[in-house]
Design a protein around this motif. Structure first.
Motif, PDB file in Angstrom:
ATOM      1  N   UNK A   1       0.806  -1.139  -0.253  1.00  0.00           N
ATOM      2  CA  UNK A   1       0.147   0.050  -0.127  1.00  0.00           C
ATOM      3  C   UNK A   1       0.950   1.410  -0.156  1.00  0.00           C
ATOM      4  N   UNK A   2       2.021   1.292   0.771  1.00  0.00           N
ATOM      5  CA  UNK A   2       2.759   2.494   0.646  1.00  0.00           C
ATOM      6  C   UNK A   2       3.640   2.632  -0.519  1.00  0.00           C
ATOM      7  N   UNK A   3       3.923   1.526  -1.321  1.00  0.00           N
ATOM      8  CA  UNK A   3       4.359   1.552  -2.650  1.00  0.00           C
ATOM      9  C   UNK A   3       3.381   2.156  -3.699  1.00  0.00           C
TER      10      UNK A   3
ATOM     11  N   UNK B   1       3.502   5.843  -5.476  1.00  0.00           N
ATOM     12  CA  UNK B   1       3.566   6.026  -6.890  1.00  0.00           C
ATOM     13  C   UNK B   1       2.538   6.758  -7.296  1.00  0.00           C
ATOM     14  N   UNK B   2       1.241   6.811  -6.851  1.00  0.00           N
ATOM     15  CA  UNK B   2      -0.110   7.408  -7.529  1.00  0.00           C
ATOM     16  C   UNK B   2      -0.380   8.807  -6.795  1.00  0.00           C
ATOM     17  N   UNK B   3       0.249   9.061  -5.711  1.00  0.00           N
ATOM     18  CA  UNK B   3      -0.333  10.571  -5.207  1.00  0.00           C
ATOM     19  C   UNK B   3       0.584  11.445  -5.863  1.00  0.00           C
ATOM     20  N   UNK B   4       1.838  11.232  -6.460  1.00  0.00           N
ATOM     21  CA  UNK B   4       2.338  12.248  -7.163  1.00  0.00           C
ATOM     22  C   UNK B   4       2.021  12.564  -8.615  1.00  0.00           C
ATOM     23  N   UNK B   5       1.355  11.305  -8.875  1.00  0.00           N
ATOM     24  CA  UNK B   5       1.013  11.245 -10.257  1.00  0.00           C
ATOM     25  C   UNK B   5      -0.445  11.738 -10.500  1.00  0.00           C
ATOM     26  N   UNK B   6      -1.282  11.729  -9.447  1.00  0.00           N
ATOM     27  CA  UNK B   6      -2.842  12.009  -9.743  1.00  0.00           C
ATOM     28  C   UNK B   6      -3.383  13.086  -8.567  1.00  0.00           C
TER      29      UNK B   6
ATOM     30  N   UNK C   1      -6.772  13.488  -4.080  1.00  0.00           N
ATOM     31  CA  UNK C   1      -8.022  12.778  -4.133  1.00  0.00           C
ATOM     32  C   UNK C   1      -7.870  11.252  -4.734  1.00  0.00           C
ATOM     33  N   UNK C   2      -7.966  11.443  -5.998  1.00  0.00           N
ATOM     34  CA  UNK C   2      -7.608  10.473  -6.826  1.00  0.00           C
ATOM     35  C   UNK C   2      -6.328   9.521  -6.684  1.00  0.00           C
ATOM     36  N   UNK C   3      -5.311  10.084  -6.332  1.00  0.00           N
ATOM     37  CA  UNK C   3      -4.227   9.400  -5.927  1.00  0.00           C
ATOM     38  C   UNK C   3      -4.150   8.315  -4.850  1.00  0.00           C
TER      39      UNK C   3
ATOM     40  N   UNK D   1      -3.716   0.118  -6.091  1.00  0.00           N
ATOM     41  CA  UNK D   1      -2.554  -0.339  -6.760  1.00  0.00           C
ATOM     42  C   UNK D   1      -1.605  -0.912  -5.689  1.00  0.00           C
ATOM     43  N   UNK D   2      -1.568  -0.306  -4.329  1.00  0.00           N
ATOM     44  CA  UNK D   2      -1.194  -1.111  -3.516  1.00  0.00           C
ATOM     45  C   UNK D   2      -1.867  -2.570  -3.120  1.00  0.00           C
ATOM     46  N   UNK D   3      -2.896  -2.777  -3.259  1.00  0.00           N
ATOM     47  CA  UNK D   3      -3.455  -4.038  -3.171  1.00  0.00           C
ATOM     48  C   UNK D   3      -2.897  -5.225  -4.148  1.00  0.00           C
ATOM     49  N   UNK D   4      -2.613  -4.527  -5.208  1.00  0.00           N
ATOM     50  CA  UNK D   4      -2.088  -5.383  -6.422  1.00  0.00           C
ATOM     51  C   UNK D   4      -0.768  -5.632  -6.065  1.00  0.00           C
ATOM     52  N   UNK D   5      -0.191  -4.771  -5.627  1.00  0.00           N
ATOM     53  CA  UNK D   5       1.474  -4.878  -5.082  1.00  0.00           C
ATOM     54  C   UNK D   5       1.509  -5.963  -4.017  1.00  0.00           C
TER      55      UNK D   5
END
Length: 78
Positions: A20-22, A26-31, A34-36, A43-47
């Protein structure tokens, strides 16, 4: 209580927070915020699943169902 033939296994609980941290990293800087966060948790669950959070690692060398001593019924002593 476990018997003498109990299988020892190590927990893979470390994979959930790491995954979840990974995903969040990855997603907060990208999106954005809110969406991040939403995408980061998904994405963290998938990781976490990819890191092996759902399975147990056995310390023994035998897999389940491996009966090398004598077939389906165990060793035959005749």
């Amino acid at each position: 209580m476990s018997g003498s033939g109990a299988e020892k296994s190590r927990s893979n609980a470390w994979a959930w927070p790491v995954g979840i941290l990974v995903g969040l990293a990855i997603s907060i800087p990208s999106f954005g915020s809110k969406g991040g966060v939403a995408f980061g948790v998904a994405l963290g669950i998938a990781f976490a699943i990819a890191f092996g959070a759902t399975g147990k690692r056995s310390e023994g060398g035998k897999a389940d169902g491996d009966r090398s001593e004598g077939g389906a019924d165990g060793p035959h002593r005749g």
